[in-house]
Enzyme design. Structure first.
Site, PDB file in Angstrom:
ATOM      1  N   LYS A 164       0.825  -1.209   0.000  1.00 31.94           N
ATOM      2  CA  LYS A 164       0.000   0.000   0.000  1.00 31.94           C
ATOM      3  C   LYS A 164       0.858   1.258   0.000  1.00 31.94           C
ATOM      4  O   LYS A 164       1.742   1.403   0.836  1.00 31.94           O
ATOM      5  CB  LYS A 164      -0.922   0.018   1.218  1.00 31.94           C
ATOM      6  CG  LYS A 164      -1.952   1.154   1.183  1.00 31.94           C
ATOM      7  CD  LYS A 164      -2.649   1.332   2.508  1.00 31.94           C
ATOM      8  CE  LYS A 164      -1.859   2.171   3.476  1.00 31.94           C
ATOM      9  NZ  LYS A 164      -1.697   3.584   3.048  1.00 31.94           N
TER      10      LYS A 164
ATOM     11  N   LEU B  76      -3.997  -0.360   7.826  1.00 34.86           N
ATOM     12  CA  LEU B  76      -2.697   0.278   7.658  1.00 34.86           C
ATOM     13  C   LEU B  76      -3.003   1.747   7.403  1.00 34.86           C
ATOM     14  O   LEU B  76      -3.756   2.076   6.482  1.00 34.86           O
ATOM     15  CB  LEU B  76      -1.917  -0.341   6.497  1.00 34.86           C
ATOM     16  CG  LEU B  76      -0.420  -0.035   6.419  1.00 34.86           C
ATOM     17  CD1 LEU B  76       0.306  -0.455   7.693  1.00 34.86           C
ATOM     18  CD2 LEU B  76       0.214  -0.721   5.214  1.00 34.86           C
ATOM     19  N   ASP B  77      -2.454   2.624   8.232  1.00 32.98           N
ATOM     20  CA  ASP B  77      -2.795   4.047   8.190  1.00 32.98           C
ATOM     21  C   ASP B  77      -2.582   4.646   6.811  1.00 32.98           C
ATOM     22  O   ASP B  77      -1.725   4.196   6.040  1.00 32.98           O
ATOM     23  CB  ASP B  77      -1.954   4.830   9.201  1.00 32.98           C
ATOM     24  CG  ASP B  77      -2.187   4.382  10.629  1.00 32.98           C
ATOM     25  OD1 ASP B  77      -3.265   3.844  10.912  1.00 32.98           O
ATOM     26  OD2 ASP B  77      -1.272   4.570  11.460  1.00 32.98           O
ATOM     27  N   ILE B  78      -3.302   5.725   6.532  1.00 32.98           N
ATOM     28  CA  ILE B  78      -3.208   6.395   5.248  1.00 32.98           C
ATOM     29  C   ILE B  78      -1.801   6.902   4.963  1.00 32.98           C
ATOM     30  O   ILE B  78      -1.350   6.925   3.822  1.00 32.98           O
ATOM     31  CB  ILE B  78      -4.235   7.561   5.171  1.00 32.98           C
ATOM     32  CG1 ILE B  78      -4.321   8.113   3.753  1.00 32.98           C
ATOM     33  CG2 ILE B  78      -3.909   8.650   6.189  1.00 32.98           C
ATOM     34  CD1 ILE B  78      -5.453   9.100   3.558  1.00 32.98           C
TER      35      ILE B  78
ATOM     36  N   SER C 181       0.962   5.468   6.033  1.00 31.37           N
ATOM     37  CA  SER C 181       1.906   4.351   6.166  1.00 31.37           C
ATOM     38  C   SER C 181       1.918   3.545   4.876  1.00 31.37           C
ATOM     39  O   SER C 181       0.968   3.573   4.095  1.00 31.37           O
ATOM     40  CB  SER C 181       1.500   3.441   7.328  1.00 31.37           C
ATOM     41  OG  SER C 181       1.502   4.156   8.542  1.00 31.37           O
TER      42      SER C 181
END
Length: 276
Positions: free
Chosen positions: A94, A143-145, A147
């Site tokens: 990502k 998963l954080d934006i 990260s």
């Protein structure tokens, strides 16, 4: 349905049944929950199979919401097994700026990247791409934006439960670049050891104590975290509590599956031999 000569997919033995006090009936559990506990499928998938007539309990057709004892014999039709084999699990690296799940605040979900042109050319799966693979494809963990790294998208409820179920023991490994006060180089040299110990065990978030974590220096500006839980923005919030500022975060492993050389923004299928 499964023929009498075919062995059932699961049959609980008496030793696996919940022991009840003498004179009292054995405890029961909803069938869909029991099937999920046994790793046969997710609860939602179990309900679908029950509705389709693909499940039998002790030889009789199952009904929605049915309570079952721990030693009940649960049989699943081969059609359900065939449907399950067609489900895909996808690994994606990502990028920053994509959210894990539903689109929000104008940001696209990571699933939008799961298109034929973004498939990693080194993906050696024989699976052929098809739009039906996007149906029900959901992230098994956040998963954080801001990260990057390994994100699992799956149609398989068994995989989701393994990774994010309440009883999950799957490790997630992260590489975390940090600064400390005005220092952005050689943070390791000035960061107090007692604060490193707190990152490993002793912090709380949202009023709950965090489970022990593995936290070690990879290099003077980067920490390696290994967690067995995944609260919202957990690593960033842990670091804030000890005075560290996260400047970069990358997830590199989930269980036994590594990100490896998968390029940012590309994806591959989980191979048949891979297990989390």
């Amino acid at each position: 349905m499964t023929s009498p000569s075919s062995p059932p997919r699961y049959k609980a033995t008496p030793s696996q049944a919940a022991a009840a006090p003498a004179g009292q009936p054995a405890a029961t559990i909803r069938l869909n929950k029991r099937m999920a506990e046994l790793g046969l499928c997710s609860r939602r998938e179990a309900d679908d199979w029950i509705a389709r007539g693909w499940v039998r309990v002790n030889g009789a057709p199952a009904v929605m919401g049915q309570p079952v004892a721990a030693d009940a014999r649960i049989e699943v039709d081969r059609q359900a097994e065939q449907q399950q084999r067609q489900q895909v699990t996808i690994l994606i690296n990502k990028p920053v700026g994509y959210v894990s799940g539903q689109a929000e605040d104008g940001h696209e979900p990571a699933v939008a990247l799961v298109q034929p042109q973004n498939r990693w050319r080194e993906c050696n799966s024989r699976m052929r791409w098809g739009h039906e693979q996007l149906r029900g494809l959901a992230p098994a963990g956040r998963l954080d934006i801001d990260s990057i790294g390994l994100l699992v998208l799956t149609q398989d409820g068994r995989v989701a439960r393994q990774l994010i179920g309440e009883d999950s023991e799957i490790e997630k490994e992260y590489l975390v670049r940090v600064s400390y006060g005005p220092e952005t180089v050689n943070v390791q040299a000035i960061f107090p050891r007692e604060k490193l110990a707190l990152l490993r065990h002793g912090l709380s978030l949202d009023g709950q104590a965090l489970r022990p974590a593995q936290v070690d220096w990879q290099n003077p500006e980067q920490l390696r975290f290994v967690l067995k839980e995944g609260k919202k923005r957990q690593i960033r919030r842990m670091c804030e509590q000890v005075g560290l500022f996260v400047t970069g975060l990358k997830r590199v492993r989930i269980g036994r599956v590594n990100l490896g050389h998968l390029p940012v923004g590309q994806w591959r299928y989980l191979a048949p031999h891979e297990r989390f």
